[in-house]
Write an enzyme that holds these catalytic residues in place. Structure first.
Site, PDB file in Angstrom:
ATOM      1  N   TYR A 188       0.775  -1.090  -0.059  1.00  0.00           N
ATOM      2  CA  TYR A 188      -0.073  -0.122  -0.070  1.00  0.00           C
ATOM      3  C   TYR A 188       0.909   1.145   0.002  1.00  0.00           C
ATOM      4  CZ  TYR A 188      -4.695  -2.120   0.547  1.00  0.00           C
ATOM      5  OH  TYR A 188      -5.913  -2.942   0.272  1.00  0.00           O
ATOM      6  N   GLU A 220       2.961 -29.665  17.970  1.00  0.00           N
ATOM      7  CA  GLU A 220       2.155 -29.113  16.916  1.00  0.00           C
ATOM      8  C   GLU A 220       0.842 -28.542  17.299  1.00  0.00           C
ATOM      9  OE1 GLU A 220       0.907 -32.516  13.930  1.00  0.00           O
ATOM     10  OE2 GLU A 220      -0.599 -31.097  13.101  1.00  0.00           O
ATOM     11  N   ASP A 266       1.315 -35.089  15.237  1.00  0.00           N
ATOM     12  CA  ASP A 266       0.381 -36.183  14.923  1.00  0.00           C
ATOM     13  C   ASP A 266       1.295 -37.204  13.935  1.00  0.00           C
ATOM     14  OD1 ASP A 266      -1.725 -34.817  15.953  1.00  0.00           O
ATOM     15  OD2 ASP A 266      -2.548 -34.205  14.139  1.00  0.00           O
TER      16      ASP A 266
END
Lengths: 370, 370
Positions: free
Chosen positions: A102, A199, A251
């Protein structure tokens, strides 16, 4: 040469100045102004086995001013470099890459042309500037949104002047700030014996409530899934400065394995960031297929592997950094097993199981996949 | 009656016990055991104009044990209630709703049937229990992942015993913890004149670096986009306990407007949470269509409205809580203008503009959409 020491804004600004000087020199010599930029495409990314890191090769491309396809991009690259130099010299606050866009976007005087039409145009040029001056985005005063929290015996002097004690951050833990450089987030003390990277927030939160970090004398950090830049960079600094072991706990599924590899070896997309954000000494603690029997994980925790899991597994198997005997064995075992298991599911054993049984056993026996 | 004071675990456990006692009483009377559960569907959600909140009506549905379609759900509801009672009585750490699911899922003895096949089965039952015992999920020791950070003159006693001073949280700010109840996150002191809620982290981060909260003597908080439960509940407590104005600052687009409404009036999906998490006195500070001219926002910041924006605009226009004259005018003006503007884009004016010009002007002149 990769700098990993804190670089001052003035040093980097000087390198940006040199970049501009070269362009001016080309013009004065009546040469077509050009910049040599390291290629950030897949064909210039490789796995450095000795370093244990995904790295960018040394292929370069020239970007020319007098070239119909490159003139606009050349101009835009200089605009980005100039703006960053200004941010550094004026000691402006750090901006997001959207905010930088911007500040750059405007109509070019005397034309209807805009400097930039979308952020897609400025983002890759920021990466070009990063590699050209060998500086981290954060050192260029550009930041990404961090996600992580951490807790444990570490004291940090923040660039605000606040002294942060991560044993006193309450139930939220201490938030990872967007810039974790030596001169913005200086580690003053740390008595932890290791760092445990987790995690998922829910598992981190359970361990934090149980003051696991106190019992085990460690730091616990989560990036809430796939980590942002700041968590990766902070772990890298912990490996380098604290010289304590790093254990990653995810996991047991291809996504968990991959998160571990991003912390450890880095990622293909940000290969030029890996050397500054990878933690090649990190160990994969779990969850792994051998845990199923060892810890007598109940069948209710098994989740059947789906096509999408097999597909992802095949993808990560193909990565050079997942080709060790340990990982080959793990992938084979998972395919034979046919299920995945989440770290959250250890509560099915008991709410205390992760902190009291699983982690101490795995860490004491050094049961890592390597 | 809605409790908004902190409820002890023992109080809630007693209500869960009463629930079980009613089932036993039904059995002893040889009646078909049943539970009356408030309907959480759209046809039982309404906007209470006086309270300024999205609320759940009083339609109830009975869930029966002797009913082929409901027997399993009845059993599962009791399992969820029993497990929560156990968590409360044993003063266990708070779990995520996924972790709760894992503690509940197991094979039913003597059958091949599982108690739960997927988390989709337990999640709505947790909401059933929430409304049956009129307690927040967090009071049932179940938590969601928080996202937010805040900074400013407030001191909080955390349930860990840590005293948290939000003026000394460094460049990260203080993380919002998953449970922000009176007995887990007790506000001890606050000298702020108002609370500024900011949609995006990048804008929050800029204001934090500029120590805006110090100059303006306020609290600044971001939920990083759509807020999680904890940020909404904390804002509600700030309204109630601190009795200072709340200003919400988002993008000028239908998504920004909606985020404001979730903080203020709540949401349809979690209508039963709105009374405990809504902040009906919150004011919409901006960004708004009238700001374009007033602050001479450069054209480079305009983003053309697309079909998806018009569609979303139409949806939120239809909500009863967006039907005030002020909002009608805003929606009409936006459609006529044909563009949206992000809060990040104010840096195009100058990096200091948001903190030095925009916010002080809007707040001093009380230029809010109402």
């Amino acid at each position: 040469m990769v700098k990993t020491e804190a670089q001052s804004g003035a040093e980097i600004a000087a390198r940006l100045q040199a970049l501009g000087n070269e362009v001016i020199a080309d013009i004065e010599l009546k040469k077509n102004p050009s910049m040599a930029i390291l290629t950030r495409a897949l064909n210039n990314v490789y796995f450095d086995e000795d370093a244990g890191l995904i790295k960018l090769g040394d292929k370069k491309q020239n970007r020319y001013y007098i070239n119909l396809n490159q003139a606009k991009k050349f101009m835009q690259t200089l605009l980005v470099a100039k703006q960053i130099k200004w941010l550094l010299e004026q000691q402006k606050p750090a901006l997001s890459i959207r905010q930088l866009y911007y500040t750059l976007k405007h109509s070019i005087e005397g034309s209807k042309e805009e400097t930039f039409d979308s952020q897609d145009e400025s983002d890759p040029l920021i990466e070009d500037v990063e590699v050209m001056v060998d500086a981290l985005r954060e050192e260029l005063r550009l930041i990404a949104t961090p996600k992580g929290v951490l807790a444990g015996p570490m004291v940090v002097l923040d660039q605000t002047g606040d002294m942060l004690d991560f044993t006193k951050m309450g139930s939220a833990g201490g938030a990872v700030p967007p810039s974790v450089e030596e001169n913005t987030f200086e580690i003053k003390e740390c008595s932890a014996d290791f760092v445990l990277v987790i995690e998922k927030f829910a598992v981190w939160n359970l361990l934090n409530q149980q003051k696991y970090w106190k019992d085990a004398n460690c730091l616990i950090m989560t990036g809430k899934g796939q980590p942002a830049r700041a968590e990766r960079r902070l772990l890298h600094r912990m490996q380098k400065e604290l010289k304590i072991p790093i254990y990653v706990f995810t996991d047991m599924d291809p996504w968990g394995y991959y998160i571990y590899s991003v912390y450890k070896q880095g990622s293909i997309n940000l290969a030029f960031f890996s050397e500054k954000a990878g933690s090649p000494k990190a160990n994969y603690l779990g969850f792994s297929t051998s845990d199923i029997k060892q810890f007598d994980i109940p069948r209710s925790a098994y989740i059947k592997l789906k096509d999408v899991d097999y597909k992802r597994l095949k993808e990560i198997e193909a990565y050079d950094w997942f080709k060790s005997p340990g990982w080959k064995k793990e992938f084979a075992a998972m395919k034979q097993f046919g299920y995945k298991v989440e770290q959250d599911s250890l509560v099915a054993k008991s709410i205390e199981f992760t902190a009291k049984e699983y982690l101490p056993t795995k860490i004491e026996n050094k049961q890592f996949i390597a």
